[in-house]
Design a protein around this motif. Structure first.
Motif: not given
Length: 413
Positions: A273-294
């Motif tokens: 929505v905000v116009g970032m490139p490769t939004p799928v990559l950011w979604g997967i990266l954010g979901g996977v790295l969220n297993y590491m809190p902080y």
């Protein structure tokens, strides 16, 4: 006896000595009384070092040496222990499903094989989805780097002046001294991939095969545990601890996985929505790295800041994507996760951060992802074993807050 001879006889004072010259013309030459021996023994005891202090020092030294040796063993054997730990972790998550299918008549080996195939398919699908965004990100990396250098050109001048001054000082220090430069050629990307892919494949194969055996064995681990432990109370406690570890870790990982999937979807939609490139990559990266809190959200947020600075013309427009990401992660971390995970498994934030940093340093990204489940296992063990109350208190979310089922477990024991 002559008077000179009498004067030469030694006289030992004591309770039994009545006078220097007793009746009968003899002298009292009895051995030293027992009071002197007691006094010397008391003196030796008083001058001896206190035993409790030495015992505490010895225990402290033993614990320190053991921890150093344990950390060294974990570090140097990570190529073997990492896939084994992953297999046990997946087994904890999938064992309740295998047990439930067994009650419905499905053999354990069949259900284990089916779950392993589903797991492999899920991981392969995630990798397949990630291929195109990662490839696009790699292709755009040179242009991204050039744009980023242009955006931070205001800082380039001071930095270059500092580097030039440092180089001049180094050259002045080496003036008049023959210097021989040794250049080590780093392996290229293709050579690293060629040597790394077989190693990763071997680790994945070990994890999958061990996971299949662990799931297919059913309750054999519990049966062996009951046979090995010496007393009946130890057997009950051991089975109770393993059952609770399996239940709580599987519940935690299942809940966190659902939360991270939803978080990844939300991040991907927001970045689109905000116009970032490769939004799928950011979604997967954010979901996977969220297993590491902080640490995981911090890494994802930093990457979003860098790419946003490159992708947008103004700084105010570039800060929209990091702000949206921060709002989503704060909402997930402060509201959604505590509400779904529950207070039973709330941890001390300091302990979580230290665990993620320690296991990340020890075993890399996989170790950082496994840090919180390992911490959950340690806390459950400390809740049920006497003598580890201090560790359980430190790992708890509130000071003096002990899980209620600990008292029930102690009463049953």
């Amino acid at each position: 006896m002559q008077p000179a001879e009498i004067a030469a006889v030694p006289i030992v004072p004591g309770p039994s000595t009545a006078a220097p010259f007793g009746g009968g013309g003899g002298t009292d030459t009895a051995p030293a009384p027992a009071d002197e021996a007691d006094a010397s023994a008391i003196s030796r005891v008083e001058h001896a070092p206190p035993e409790p202090f030495l015992a505490a020092e010895a225990r402290f030294a033993q614990v320190g040496i053991f921890l150093i040796m344990l950390i060294a063993a974990l570090y140097f054997s990570k190529d073997f222990l990492l896939p084994v730990s992953l297999a046990f972790l997946f087994a904890l998550v999938l064992s309740p499903a295998v047990r439930g299918l067994r009650r419905r008549g499905v053999p354990e080996f069949v259900s284990a094989a089916a779950l392993v195939v589903i797991l492999i398919a899920a991981v392969s699908s995630a990798v397949w989805v990630l291929i195109d965004p990662i490839q696009q990100f790699i292709d755009d990396a040179p242009g991204t780097a050039a744009t980023l250098r242009d955006k931070i050109s205001l800082l380039r001048g001071p930095i270059e002046r500092v580097m030039a001054a440092s180089q001049r000082m180094e050259e002045a220090a080496r003036a008049g001294m023959p210097v021989q430069r040794v250049v080590l050629e780093e392996p290229g990307l293709l050579s690293r991939a060629a040597t790394g892919v077989p190693e990763i494949g071997a680790k994945m194969g070990l994890t999958i095969v061990l996971l299949l055996f662990l799931l297919a064995s059913g309750d054999m681990f519990y049966e062996k545990l009951v046979k090995v432990l010496p007393t009946l109370s130890d057997k009950k406690r051991g089975v109770r601890i393993t059952r609770e570890v399996e239940r709580e870790v599987s519940r935690y990982l299942f809940t966190i996985t659902i939360i991270n999937i939803c978080l990844g979807i939300a991040i991907g939609i927001a970045m689109s929505v905000v116009g970032m490139p490769t939004p799928v990559l950011w979604g997967i990266l954010g979901g996977v790295l969220n297993y590491m809190p902080y640490i995981g959200p911090a890494v994802t947020g930093s990457a979003i800041v860098v790419v946003a600075l490159v992708s947008f013309d103004t700084v105010s427009a570039a800060m929209v994507a990091p702000a949206v990401f921060l709002a989503i992660t704060v909402f997930e971390g402060q509201i959604v996760t505590p509400m779904l995970v529950g207070r039973r498994l709330e941890m001390n934030p300091v302990a979580i951060f230290l665990a993620v940093a320690f296991w990340g340093w020890l075993w890399g990204i996989a170790g950082a992802i496994m840090a919180v489940p390992i911490l959950v296992v340690v806390k459950i063990f400390c809740d049920h074993v006497d003598g580890y109350t201090a560790v359980s208190e430190f790992l708890g979310a509130r000071e003096g807050q002990i899980p209620k089922d600990k008292d029930a477990a102690a009463e049953k024991t």
